[in-house]
Design an enzyme around this catalytic site. Structure first.
Site, short mmCIF file in Angstrom:
data_model
loop_
_atom_site.label_atom_id
_atom_site.label_comp_id
_atom_site.label_asym_id
_atom_site.label_seq_id
_atom_site.Cartn_x
_atom_site.Cartn_y
_atom_site.Cartn_z
CG HIS A 72 11.27 25.75 11.86
ND1 HIS A 72 10.71 26.68 12.70
CD2 HIS A 72 12.00 26.46 10.96
CE1 HIS A 72 11.09 27.89 12.33
NE2 HIS A 72 11.86 27.79 11.28
CE1 TYR A 201 3.67 26.35 17.68
CE2 TYR A 201 1.41 27.14 17.75
CZ TYR A 201 2.46 26.56 17.07
OH TYR A 201 2.28 26.19 15.75
N PRO A 293 -6.34 27.85 13.99
CG PRO A 293 -5.63 30.08 13.99
CD PRO A 293 -6.85 29.22 14.17
CE LYS A 297 -1.25 19.00 12.44
NZ LYS A 297 0.13 19.24 11.98
CE1 TYR A 385 2.94 22.85 15.60
CE2 TYR A 385 4.89 22.33 14.30
CZ TYR A 385 4.00 23.26 14.80
OH TYR A 385 4.15 24.59 14.49
C1 PHB Z 1 1.86 31.35 10.96
O1 PHB Z 1 3.08 31.43 10.72
O2 PHB Z 1 1.06 32.14 10.46
C2 PHB Z 1 1.40 30.28 11.89
C3 PHB Z 1 2.32 29.37 12.38
C4 PHB Z 1 1.90 28.38 13.25
C5 PHB Z 1 0.58 28.30 13.62
C6 PHB Z 1 -0.34 29.20 13.11
C7 PHB Z 1 0.06 30.20 12.25
O3 PHB Z 1 0.20 27.34 14.50
#
Ligand code: PHB
Ligand code: APR
Length: 390
Positions: A72, A201, A293, A297, A385
């Site tokens: 990505h 997000y 989460p 990280k 990130y």
């Molecule tokens: C996930 O795919 O489970 C996931 C992806 C990004 C995040 C948290 C969890 O920031």
């Protein structure tokens, strides 16, 4: 039994450490409390930083990740009716992340350990470290009811948040820093096409939402929920309806829904234990720290701990120089705190807090607006990130 490095915990930290040491000719034994099926049944996050990806390749566990993982080069932030893209690759001089589930990383690590004869003892009960502040520490445990003893030069406690390693450090040397957030994440895994090629997000007045994926046919979605939420009250239909309400209109319109194949609620916590070593025992991964989460990280921080610890152990065995081992805690914590800060700030920015009020909501909107329109702010976001250097 005797070995060079006794490793408590067969999660990603412990397995990766044992694999890297093995490739450098250093022996280790991994003691894991659970069965392998249990460890491989846990669903965890799925975004790997470039540094983690490179470590896995160097440890000869990158082949399937390179075949099946999704590179990505950006992600989206949705707020106040807008959706903005963070161009990770453009803002960081070519860095990207890899979407590949932690469960798959763990499976690849187990396969690699098995293939080159690594010793992983599953279902090891009552693992206990002894004499960690002497030159001859050892671990005791039970296997199929029999008492066993593993002598070693060093102990690596890679045994997660509830592990025994941290708990065996003297209370007066350990300092805990902690914040528990007043909400959880309700997560769903479903065999549906991800709503977008990239992650979204979303900050919404009903609460945070995240659209992620494991593959082009497997989606992972989350919505912010109350801490005491009852999972039984969340039918799949209710979940999809709530998710749609929190997404930008066009994403909601194209969201493919279907039966969930996993559904669970996770609390959010920031936690750091200092120091990350005592005598001849060293903590790595969730044993020493937890991040919420939001910044993805957790696993990446475990990988950077393993990087520092493996390098320090290799140097000690190859040259007798113990300085990196002595500095391990300080070196690791300096990166840990930066990832803690990033995960905390993403969490504060994206979630609805019970006491934030209208002013707090306006501050979030202003920050999101600034963040997604200033190239300086976007660069800082992107740099964190994709992962700070180690
Ligand atoms: C996930 O795919 O489970 C996931 C992806 C990004 C995040 C948290 C969890 O920031
Ligand atoms: N004895 C032996 N093994 C133990 C003990 C014990 N007393 N306590 C815990 N374990 C095992 C657990 O069963 C688990 O398999 O240690 C392992 C720790 O693994 P993780 O919890 O996955 O922690 P870690 O390897 O540090 O990986 C960090 O996991 O929680 C996620 O978000 C986090 O992605 C990050 C990653």
């Amino acid at each position: 039994m005797k070995t060079q490095v006794g490793i408590i915990g067969g999660g990603p930290s412990g397995l990766l450490l044992s694999q890297i040491l093995h490739l450098q000719g250093i022996e280790s034994v991994v003691l894991e409390r659970q069965s392998r099926d249990y460890v491989l049944g846990r669903i965890r996050a799925g975004v790997l930083e470039q540094g983690t990806v490179e470590m896995l390749r160097d440890a000869h566990v990158g082949d399937r990740m390179d075949r099946e993982g999704l590179v990505h080069d950006g992600f989206h932030m949705a707020f106040g009716g807008q959706i903005k893209r963070i161009d990770l690759e453009g803002l960081t001089g070519g860095k990207t992340v890899m979407v590949y589930g932690q469960t798959e990383v763990t499976r690849d690590l187990y396969d690699a350990r098995d293939q080159i004869g690594g010793v992983v003892i599953d279902e090891a009960d009552d693992v206990t470290p002894h004499d960690i502040d002497t030159d001859s520490p050892y671990l005791t445990f039970h296997r199929e009811g029999n008492a066993e003893r593993l002598g070693c030069d060093f102990i690596a406690a890679c045994d997660g948040f509830h592990g025994v390693g941290r708990q065996s450090m003297p209370k007066d040397v350990l300092k805990i820093y902690e914040r528990v957030y007043p909400f959880g994440w309700l997560g769903v895994l479903s065999e549906t096409r991800p709503v977008d090629e990239e992650l979204i997000y979303a900050n919404h007045e009903r609460g945070f939402a995240l659209c992620s994926m494991r593959s082009p046919k497997l989606s992972r979605y989350y919505v912010q929920c109350a801490l005491d939420e009852d999972l039984n009250e969340w039918s799949d239909d209710r979940f999809w309806e709530e998710l749609k309400l929190r997404l930008p209109e066009d994403a909601a319109a194209r969201l493919e829904t279907g039966p969930s194949i996993e559904k669970s609620i996770a609390p959010l916590r920031s936690f750091v234990a200092e120091p990350m070593s005592h005598g001849r025992m060293f903590l790595a991964g969730d044993a020493a720290h937890i991040v919420p989460p939001t910044g993805a990280k957790g696993l990446n921080l475990a990988a950077s701990d393993v990087y520092y610890l493996s390098r320090a152990l290799i140097e000690q065995y190859k040259t007798g120089d113990e300085s990196r081992l002595r500095d391990y805690s300080k070196t690791a914590l300096s990166r840990v705190w930066k990832a803690e800060r990033f995960s905390w700030s993403m969490t504060m920015l994206m979630h609805k807090f019970p006491d934030q009020g209208e002013f707090g909501a306006k501050m979030q909107q202003a920050e999101l607006d600034y963040l997604t329109s200033s190239s300086a702010a976007m660069t800082a976001m992107a740099e964190n990130y994709v992962g700070l250097p180690f």
